[in-house]
Design an enzyme around this catalytic site. Structure first.
Site, PDB file in Angstrom:
ATOM      1  N   TYR A  43       0.839  -1.208   0.000  1.00 36.19           N
ATOM      2  CA  TYR A  43       0.000   0.000   0.000  1.00 36.19           C
ATOM      3  C   TYR A  43       0.877   1.263   0.000  1.00 36.19           C
ATOM      4  O   TYR A  43       0.427   2.337  -0.359  1.00 36.19           O
ATOM      5  CB  TYR A  43      -0.850   0.075   1.276  1.00 36.19           C
ATOM      6  CG  TYR A  43      -2.088  -0.804   1.345  1.00 36.19           C
ATOM      7  CD1 TYR A  43      -2.369  -1.781   0.396  1.00 36.19           C
ATOM      8  CD2 TYR A  43      -2.992  -0.630   2.404  1.00 36.19           C
ATOM      9  CE1 TYR A  43      -3.505  -2.575   0.509  1.00 36.19           C
ATOM     10  CE2 TYR A  43      -4.134  -1.416   2.512  1.00 36.19           C
ATOM     11  CZ  TYR A  43      -4.381  -2.391   1.570  1.00 36.19           C
ATOM     12  OH  TYR A  43      -5.513  -3.165   1.693  1.00 36.19           O
ATOM     13  N   CYS A  74      -1.911  -1.607  10.122  1.00 35.36           N
ATOM     14  CA  CYS A  74      -1.096  -1.093   9.017  1.00 35.36           C
ATOM     15  C   CYS A  74      -0.927   0.406   9.234  1.00 35.36           C
ATOM     16  O   CYS A  74      -1.930   1.135   9.292  1.00 35.36           O
ATOM     17  CB  CYS A  74      -1.853  -1.369   7.712  1.00 35.36           C
ATOM     18  SG  CYS A  74      -1.108  -0.670   6.242  1.00 35.36           S
ATOM     19  N   ASN A  75       0.307   0.854   9.371  1.00 33.70           N
ATOM     20  CA  ASN A  75       0.557   2.292   9.569  1.00 33.70           C
ATOM     21  C   ASN A  75       0.106   3.101   8.356  1.00 33.70           C
ATOM     22  O   ASN A  75      -0.425   4.198   8.498  1.00 33.70           O
ATOM     23  CB  ASN A  75       2.059   2.541   9.762  1.00 33.70           C
ATOM     24  CG  ASN A  75       2.589   1.954  11.054  1.00 33.70           C
ATOM     25  OD1 ASN A  75       2.733   2.643  12.050  1.00 33.70           O
ATOM     26  ND2 ASN A  75       2.876   0.670  11.046  1.00 33.70           N
ATOM     27  N   THR A  76       0.321   2.546   7.167  1.00 34.80           N
ATOM     28  CA  THR A  76      -0.022   3.274   5.940  1.00 34.80           C
ATOM     29  C   THR A  76      -1.535   3.486   5.847  1.00 34.80           C
ATOM     30  O   THR A  76      -2.000   4.583   5.524  1.00 34.80           O
ATOM     31  CB  THR A  76       0.480   2.486   4.703  1.00 34.80           C
ATOM     32  OG1 THR A  76       1.837   2.107   4.926  1.00 34.80           O
ATOM     33  CG2 THR A  76       0.377   3.303   3.451  1.00 34.80           C
ATOM     34  N   CYS A 183       6.180   0.493  10.314  1.00 31.99           N
ATOM     35  CA  CYS A 183       5.433  -0.340   9.370  1.00 31.99           C
ATOM     36  C   CYS A 183       5.287  -1.698  10.030  1.00 31.99           C
ATOM     37  O   CYS A 183       6.260  -2.223  10.576  1.00 31.99           O
ATOM     38  CB  CYS A 183       6.205  -0.457   8.056  1.00 31.99           C
ATOM     39  SG  CYS A 183       5.530  -1.693   6.920  1.00 31.99           S
ATOM     40  N   HIS A 185       5.071  -4.550   8.933  1.00 31.80           N
ATOM     41  CA  HIS A 185       5.877  -5.642   8.370  1.00 31.80           C
ATOM     42  C   HIS A 185       7.269  -5.718   9.017  1.00 31.80           C
ATOM     43  O   HIS A 185       7.881  -6.776   9.050  1.00 31.80           O
ATOM     44  CB  HIS A 185       6.090  -5.445   6.860  1.00 31.80           C
ATOM     45  CG  HIS A 185       4.922  -5.841   6.001  1.00 31.80           C
ATOM     46  ND1 HIS A 185       3.726  -5.159   5.997  1.00 31.80           N
ATOM     47  CD2 HIS A 185       4.773  -6.862   5.113  1.00 31.80           C
ATOM     48  CE1 HIS A 185       2.916  -5.729   5.129  1.00 31.80           C
ATOM     49  NE2 HIS A 185       3.512  -6.762   4.581  1.00 31.80           N
TER      50      HIS A 185
HETATM   51  N1  DGL Z   1       2.297  -3.025   6.802  1.00 33.61           N
HETATM   52  C1  DGL Z   1       1.963  -1.752   6.316  1.00 33.61           C
HETATM   53  C2  DGL Z   1       2.323  -0.624   7.224  1.00 33.61           C
HETATM   54  O1  DGL Z   1       2.311  -0.818   8.418  1.00 33.61           O
HETATM   55  C3  DGL Z   1       1.994  -1.425   4.887  1.00 33.61           C
HETATM   56  C4  DGL Z   1       3.086  -1.863   4.057  1.00 33.61           C
HETATM   57  C5  DGL Z   1       2.749  -1.656   2.611  1.00 33.61           C
HETATM   58  O2  DGL Z   1       1.807  -2.293   2.161  1.00 33.61           O
HETATM   59  O3  DGL Z   1       3.415  -0.852   1.975  1.00 33.61           O
HETATM   60  O4  DGL Z   1       2.590   0.459   6.789  1.00 33.61           O
END
Ligand code: DGL
Length: 258
Positions: A43, A74-76, A183, A185
């Site tokens: 994202y 998800c931070n985004t 993030c 991930h």
């Molecule tokens: N896991 C996600 C986050 O916390 C998004 C990573 C991604 O899809 O770019 O931002």
């Protein structure tokens, strides 16, 4: 207060399982439904409008499954869409944002590093929070390529090490004493990151704080599960191999288009 419906958790992919895991550890009796929108990951490079639309699609799937509360793992998605989600759906939402506050408040060098996606670092919400810490130098770095490597299961590849070194060395040179993983991930990269960072640099992520916040919202608004039905359910809209392996093959994963 009792409410036997599940907690919904979603992310652009498999990374939000780091948040899910903190929730499951603190609240083992809660039933959870995890949604990995891996088909649309990452994202981080998408526009705000695209992130809002994808987040709404995920929320609608979780609402069809009677979720009592939704964690945007998800931070985004949080920094770009939580306002629209709270405005458009009548259910409590918990989001995650980079943990600038504990890092800035505890930093001795007053220099901290943040590794996050472009979407998070460019968001209004992140920049408003960052502005509150004028006394701290915040070194922002977009983690280009990291999410895709994790989604593809290449966590320990030479390419991953190379990217991490190129993102972290300038922060080390700038004398950071805290690294914020912005993030969901990135907690899966902690062993690799620790090999690069000097020992005195602390790594912070948001998992435990989100789990505690989830517990508070259950107590105050949504209600706790009192039924014995608490097996977690995982959905992914692409191949399930990497999600299964990140969950150490402990849970069934359903492949489904959503
Ligand atoms: N896991 C996600 C986050 O916390 C998004 C990573 C991604 O899809 O770019 O931002």
């Amino acid at each position: 207060m009792t409410n036997n419906n599940p907690i919904g958790v979603f992310d652009s992919g498999i990374g939000g399982t780091s948040i899910w895991s903190a929730i499951h550890t603190l609240l083992p009796n809660e039933k959870t439904i995890y949604l990995a929108d891996s088909k649309n990951a990452p994202y981080g490079q998408k526009s705000k409008e695209e992130i809002v639309a994808l987040s709404k699609k995920n929320v609608e799937f979780l609402l069809e499954n009677n979720c009592k509360l939704i964690v945007v793992a998800c931070n985004t998605a949080t920094t770009n869409a939580i306002f629209e989600l709270r405005r458009d759906y009548n259910i409590p939402f918990i989001g995650i944002e980079p943990a600038i506050k504990p890092a800035a408040n505890n930093s001795k060098t007053q220099v901290i590093g943040i590794l996050a996606t472009k979407g998070t670092l460019n968001s209004e919400l992140f920049n408003k929070t960052a502005e509150m810490f004028q006394h701290t130098t915040i070194i922002e770095q977009v983690g280009y390529g990291l999410v895709q490597l994790i989604e593809d299961g290449n966590l320990y590849s030479p390419e991953m090490t190379q990217l991490l070194e190129s993102y972290l060395q300038p922060m080390i040179d700038a004398n950071i004493d805290y690294l914020v993983l912005g993030c969901s991930h990135y907690p899966y990269l902690i062993p690799q990151i620790k090999k690069i960072l000097p020992e005195h640099i602390q790594i912070i992520d948001s998992g435990e704080a989100v789990a505690r916040q989830t517990q508070n919202v259950l107590r105050e608004k949504a209600g706790f599960n009192e039924s014995p039905d608490n097996d977690p359910v995982f959905y992914v809209n692409s191949d399930s191999t990497v999600l299964k392996s990140i969950l150490e093959n402990k849970y069934p994963v359903i492949e489904k288009d959503f």
